[in-house]
Design a protein around this motif. Sequence first.
Motif, short mmCIF file in Angstrom:
data_model
loop_
_atom_site.label_atom_id
_atom_site.label_comp_id
_atom_site.label_asym_id
_atom_site.label_seq_id
_atom_site.Cartn_x
_atom_site.Cartn_y
_atom_site.Cartn_z
N PRO A 465 2.36 32.63 -9.42
CA PRO A 465 2.30 31.19 -9.68
C PRO A 465 3.39 30.77 -10.37
N ASN A 466 4.33 31.62 -11.01
CA ASN A 466 5.51 31.11 -11.62
C ASN A 466 6.60 31.18 -10.72
N CYS A 467 6.80 31.74 -9.53
CA CYS A 467 8.02 31.78 -9.11
C CYS A 467 7.63 31.50 -7.53
N GLN A 481 2.34 42.61 -8.89
CA GLN A 481 3.43 42.46 -9.54
C GLN A 481 4.55 41.51 -9.05
N CYS A 482 5.10 40.39 -9.90
CA CYS A 482 6.25 39.54 -9.41
C CYS A 482 7.45 40.32 -10.20
N HIS A 483 8.32 40.65 -9.15
CA HIS A 483 9.62 41.39 -9.56
C HIS A 483 10.60 40.39 -10.31
N GLY A 486 7.67 39.21 -13.90
CA GLY A 486 6.83 40.48 -14.57
C GLY A 486 5.36 40.08 -14.51
N TYR A 487 5.17 38.78 -13.65
CA TYR A 487 3.63 38.46 -13.83
C TYR A 487 2.78 39.68 -13.05
N THR A 488 1.81 39.90 -13.85
CA THR A 488 0.90 40.99 -12.97
C THR A 488 -0.68 40.38 -12.61
#
Length: 746
Positions: A465-467, A481-483, A486-488
């Motif tokens: 949602p952030n990237c 996970q978003c690399h 760090g969103y999980t």
Amino acid sequence: MDLLTASGMETAAPPVRRVRVLLPLPLASPYDYRVPDDMELEAGAYVEVPLGPRHVFGVVWAVGGPGDNWEAGVAANRLKPVIRRFDLPPMPEVSRRFVDWVAAYTLSAPGSVLRMAVSVSAALEDPKQLLAYLPSGDSPPPGFKMTDARRRVLALMEEDGPPRTPADLARDAACGIGVIRGLAESGLLTPVALRAQPRPPIPDADRAGPELSPDQAAAADALRAAVDARAYSATLVDGVTGSGKTEVYFEAIAACLKQGRQALVLLPEIALSSQWLDRFARRFGVRPVEWHSDLAGAHRRAAWRSIANGEAPVVVGARSALFLPYPDLGLIVVDEEHEAAFKQEDGVIYHARDMAVARAFLGGIPVALVSATPSLETLTNAETGRYGRIDLPARHGGASLPEVTLIDLRRPDSRPPARHWLSPILTQAMGETLAAGEQAMLFLNRRGYAPLTLCRSCGFRLQCPNCTAWLVEHRLSRRLQCHHCGYTDRLPETCPSCEAEHSFVACGPGVERVAEEVAQLFPDARVALMTSDTLVGPHAIQTVIEEVRAHKVDILIGTQVMAKGHHFPMLTLVGVVDGDLGLGGGDLRAAERTFQMLHQVAGRAGRESRPGRVFLQTHMPEHPVMQALAAHDRDAFLAAEADQRRAMDLPPYGRLAALIISGEDERQVDKLARDLARAAPQGDDLQVLGPAPAPLALLRGRHRRRLLLKTARGVAVQPLLQTWLGSVPIPAAVRVQVDVDPYSFM
Ligand SMILES: [Zn+2]
Ligand SMILES: [Zn+2]
């Protein structure tokens, strides 16, 4: 002081002494302060000064004197006084010039660069002195009762031994602190003040190193001569993996030590380099002083002070070690100079290799740039004669280069079975290797289980949602996970788009998925997984490395964390699962970087007398990167790469600078990007591209746009950028980052 003379005339007050103090803050310039009457300050002195209600440290950048015209600034009676000066040698002039130079080059505030030089302000405080004791040699006073405990303590204290602390003595003599105190009061122990931070041990330059091959000896001579010249020089040390480059530059360090000067070695990932530290200790008898982000509080303070005091003879560190205030630096070595890890991408954006050359130039000292796969930038400088060049062609110790086989994944007979990732050609070779009692390594630079998770029913893809990035499934931790941020999240039971249940499938391989396949293929093999998710901290990495070396592991599977210079004598097979990874995307160095990484991975195979084999899975066997790897023809690849870049005026044949505009409000970001584009500099030898959404158009909730300035090689981009940025008002909620010589285009 009496300001009135007998006649009642006012005498002139003594002139106010001023200093200009640079604070470690993103301010445009240093601030002026008054020097109290009882304080002496010279340029470089570390001081504490008031800033609003706070007290901050700073460094005296200039001392006022006749004709400095500073009075035009703050009126003398409004100047605040310096609070105190710290008990440290002043920051050397060359370090101060370096701070200003880096600030000007990167278009950063000088205070932001100073902050990298003095990143542990607590280290400015004098370390506390410890109380310790020596035996006094006196006889016991009358009435003294010698107990067993007292006798044990005295027995521990040898003649001429080092002073020992009460806590240390009490522990070893198994007694209370009171026993030590009693001995001191009766005069049998003499108190001494002990430095809380011992001096770093001195490396022994005269210790016999390993025997050098004729090539190594010649290279060492050349580097030693550069050190002995005590003048600026930059030298590329170009040697294949395993040619013994480290031993060569150790000899330059030895020459520097003999001059009594400090030496600095920059490594791309210091946390991964305990093998390097061991090699250093074998050559010099002790370990060097380390500087990196994993260094904890007290160690960090001690390291900084020993460097600033000139007590640290050799420092090995990550890129930030370059900014430390060495009083007498005599040599810089940049090992693995091609590594992208030398580029810092946030805060002050700089490339430590390039800054190291600048630091060497300012200090009038040599810098050695070391690599098996030098960057095109450095090679070009060596070819034009700007840098010297030393070649180390042979593999040291008789090891031969591994045989490289390209596996064409388009061919039916070499394609892996459906939902599998290893070609039958590769798995057969792995079987042979294991049968011979040797080790194999599989390389895939992709963390997690699968890079993409999509809904089988409707094709919906799980996105951060952030990237602007897909979420990566990590099966070991059962999370998505978003690399990038760090969103999980958990894998949803139902698809958010079509509401189908349990419809998500993993697409493509990550290392975890390859490990699963290996476990099915070789159920008896001992497998270790090396990725930044499974290895937390340098000790975890060290543990796996030791297990591999001790042959407690048959198959090692990992990402680039394992591509570094580890030395595994029984490793004879390397399989690259996806050689094409990294070749796509709009990165001008994609091919070069892929070549460097695969070359490094391939270099892991067969480093001793056993021959190595490398299998490279690719959909593009005809690509110049693959052809060059298969033929061990690095120079042909680099020549082709250079031709391509020259034709497009790309670095190192032209210059680039990027502006990254980011903010939470997309409209504001877009408007500023357009305003900047309209105000862009113009000229025959330059071009401005964009604005365009960055490939990561959304990162950590901030919208991002990019502009790229492309110029001829000889153009100084900094004044252009300064005028450009000064011509457009920048709203407070939008940030503009300047990246001179960008390496990341995300
Ligand atoms: Zn769906
Ligand atoms: Zn994200």
